[in-house]
Every structure is written in C-alpha cells, then in structure tokens.
Design a protein around this motif. Sequence first.
Motif, PDB file in Angstrom:
ATOM      1  N   PHE A 262       0.962  -1.375   0.044  1.00  0.00           N
ATOM      2  CA  PHE A 262      -0.029  -0.058   0.017  1.00  0.00           C
ATOM      3  C   PHE A 262       0.969   1.254   0.064  1.00  0.00           C
ATOM      4  CE2 PHE A 262      -2.442   3.220   2.434  1.00  0.00           C
ATOM      5  CZ  PHE A 262      -3.729   3.267   1.663  1.00  0.00           C
ATOM      6  N   GLN A 263       0.583   2.283  -0.912  1.00  0.00           N
ATOM      7  CA  GLN A 263       1.438   3.260  -0.969  1.00  0.00           C
ATOM      8  C   GLN A 263       0.765   4.364  -1.540  1.00  0.00           C
ATOM      9  OE1 GLN A 263       4.476   2.142  -3.696  1.00  0.00           O
ATOM     10  NE2 GLN A 263       3.739   3.711  -5.217  1.00  0.00           N
ATOM     11  N   THR A 264       1.270   5.848  -1.167  1.00  0.00           N
ATOM     12  CA  THR A 264       0.707   6.919  -1.870  1.00  0.00           C
ATOM     13  C   THR A 264       1.929   7.468  -2.679  1.00  0.00           C
ATOM     14  OG1 THR A 264       1.601   8.451  -0.016  1.00  0.00           O
ATOM     15  CG2 THR A 264      -0.784   7.547   0.093  1.00  0.00           C
ATOM     16  N   THR A 265       1.564   8.349  -3.978  1.00  0.00           N
ATOM     17  CA  THR A 265       2.130   8.850  -4.596  1.00  0.00           C
ATOM     18  C   THR A 265       1.750  10.275  -4.957  1.00  0.00           C
ATOM     19  OG1 THR A 265       2.750   6.856  -5.832  1.00  0.00           O
ATOM     20  CG2 THR A 265       3.312   8.903  -7.151  1.00  0.00           C
ATOM     21  N   ALA A 266       2.760  11.371  -4.703  1.00  0.00           N
ATOM     22  CA  ALA A 266       2.485  12.857  -4.765  1.00  0.00           C
ATOM     23  C   ALA A 266       3.336  13.155  -5.823  1.00  0.00           C
ATOM     24  CB  ALA A 266       2.341  13.526  -3.520  1.00  0.00           C
ATOM     25  N   LEU A 267       2.590  14.155  -6.574  1.00  0.00           N
ATOM     26  CA  LEU A 267       3.653  14.747  -7.764  1.00  0.00           C
ATOM     27  C   LEU A 267       3.702  16.496  -7.668  1.00  0.00           C
ATOM     28  CD1 LEU A 267       1.782  12.895 -10.737  1.00  0.00           C
ATOM     29  CD2 LEU A 267       4.073  12.279  -9.331  1.00  0.00           C
ATOM     30  N   ASP A 268       4.806  16.891  -7.735  1.00  0.00           N
ATOM     31  CA  ASP A 268       4.819  18.187  -7.717  1.00  0.00           C
ATOM     32  C   ASP A 268       5.271  18.581  -9.137  1.00  0.00           C
ATOM     33  OD1 ASP A 268       5.370  21.043  -7.266  1.00  0.00           O
ATOM     34  OD2 ASP A 268       7.544  20.645  -6.582  1.00  0.00           O
ATOM     35  N   ILE A 269       4.284  19.455  -9.751  1.00  0.00           N
ATOM     36  CA  ILE A 269       3.939  19.533 -11.096  1.00  0.00           C
ATOM     37  C   ILE A 269       4.415  21.257 -11.177  1.00  0.00           C
ATOM     38  CG2 ILE A 269       2.546  19.872 -13.072  1.00  0.00           C
ATOM     39  CD1 ILE A 269       0.985  17.478 -11.882  1.00  0.00           C
ATOM     40  N   ARG A 270       5.531  21.374 -12.364  1.00  0.00           N
ATOM     41  CA  ARG A 270       5.755  22.704 -12.382  1.00  0.00           C
ATOM     42  C   ARG A 270       5.916  22.906 -13.986  1.00  0.00           C
ATOM     43  NH1 ARG A 270       9.198  25.083  -7.174  1.00  0.00           N
ATOM     44  NH2 ARG A 270       8.226  23.674  -5.774  1.00  0.00           N
ATOM     45  N   ASP A 271       5.443  23.965 -14.456  1.00  0.00           N
ATOM     46  CA  ASP A 271       5.481  24.315 -15.831  1.00  0.00           C
ATOM     47  C   ASP A 271       4.915  23.194 -16.656  1.00  0.00           C
ATOM     48  OD1 ASP A 271       6.480  26.896 -15.246  1.00  0.00           O
ATOM     49  OD2 ASP A 271       8.603  25.940 -15.404  1.00  0.00           O
TER      50      ASP A 271
END
Length: 299
Positions: A262-271
Amino acid sequence: MARVSRPDGHLAAFEAQRPRLLRLGYRMTGSLAEAEDVVQDAWIRWARVEEAVESPAAYLTRIVTRLCLDRADSARARRETYYGAWLPDPLVETTDMEAEIMADDITLTLMLALERLSPLERAAFLLHDVFDMELGEVATTLDRDPAAVRQLAVRARRHVEEARPRYKVERADADRIARAFFIASRDGDTAALASLLANDVTLTSDGGGKVIAFRNVIFGIAKVLRLFVALRRKSDERPEILEWVTIDGLPGYVTRDRGGIFQTTALDIRDGRVAAIYIMRNPDKLGHVAQAVGYSPDI
C-alpha cells in the motif's frame, strides 16, 4: 474573548482550538502521530490551569509551539538515523480533520523546505506567515526579542519562497498529468514518461526500513526513466489504483503496488512537467490513509 470558566467552558475552549493546534503540530513536526501526541500533552497542561485565561487561542498556541520546540532535537536525531529518505506523513483530503490541516497553502514540497530550517525559524515562519500572529505575540511565544524574531521569519521566508512554484497549476491540468503519469509509469512507457518529466526531476521514496524503497533520492530524468522501465520488466503485476487524491496539496493517488504494498504517490508539477515524485511506502505513516480510503491489507 470571554473568560474561560471551569469545567465546561475549559473543555469547550480547548475543543474549539483543537483543529488549529493539530495543524500547527503537524506543520512543526511533519508527523501526524507526533502532532496528536503534542495536542494531547497540551490538553493535559490546559486541564491543570485553574485561573481564567483571556485568550485560550494564544495560550494554547504557545503551549503547542513550545512542546514542539522541546521535541525538535530528538526529532532531528531520529531523522539522522532514519533508514533511507524521510518524508512527512501524507495527508489526503478525505476526512474533515485532514482537510482542516491542509487549509493553508503549505504543500509537501514546502514541508520539505521547512525541514531545512532551524526549529526557531520554522516556528517563526509558521506562526507569523501561516497562522497570522502578530510579531509581538510570536516573540512572546518564542521568548525572544521581536527584532530577533523578525530576522528568523525573514530568513525562513526566503528559504520557503525559493521552493514555491512560480505559477500555480490548475487542478484539472494537475489531475490530467497525474493520471497520465500513473499510466505511463505503470506500463513502463518510456516515451510517455519522457514527455511528462522535467529534466531535473527527483524521486523520493520513504519505506522507513519496513518495506522496500529507494534509500537515496534519485536525480534526473534518465535515472527515473530507467527505474520505471526496470520495475515494469521485473514483474507482470501492475499497481492498482485505490483512489485519486490530493496529498499535502499535491495531485496524486493511492495504490496497492506490486507485491500488495500500500502506498501513496504525490507529484510536484511545475511548468506542465513532473518536477518531483514523492512515494510513501512506510506502513507506520499510512494507517490513517488506509482508513480514509477504506483499504484493509486483508482484503
């Protein structure tokens, strides 16, 4: 503010401040469990107060801040001996409590920027810039001269602002990129991934020594591409989406990954590109997320 009377008013005053105190504790420590412990300790101290308190909010904020500062040295020592990369506990917008904590604009990326500050700089920035406390009140809380506190806040603000994105990504665009990234990474689609990743993308995964994770941060598009292609080749089993969520202000998702992890994935999106990938796999930090999305490892 009306003076607090015991016993009913005393409890009511504390409960009115609890969400705010929990948010402060989490922003100071990066740990939901530790924030809850701090708030519980604050309640014990508050319950012993016999005299009337004119401003319970200020009084309780002072208690929680000082409790967090008292724990700062031991927390820093735990970070130094932590197995692999460390990430804050992920918060998802599926419960009222976690939505309340994320009521400010402090994202996961900015939480990591806060980790690079001294405890006093972090406290000064949070109290003044995030919790809108007057500088004099912050100085009283930190037991420091106002001029010194102003310098603490200025230095902290400079570091945090460097981590803020220049442009805010629209929610619809962020969700679209997150979904495209999941599909491409799941399938090991090099071309699709290359079109989504920034050249200087980083990948951080936190397993806490409890499950397999990358011990060091991975830097650069070439290494990240090789990683996802290798993962796809190692197993025909593909991760299963459990829920699309916002994680500490960033678009992301909750999955049951290869091997049932079980895991979470977060994305920092820029440009328009994924600049940073944050993967939480440490089960000690995911219990509240599993409960929020209705996941049980026995299912």
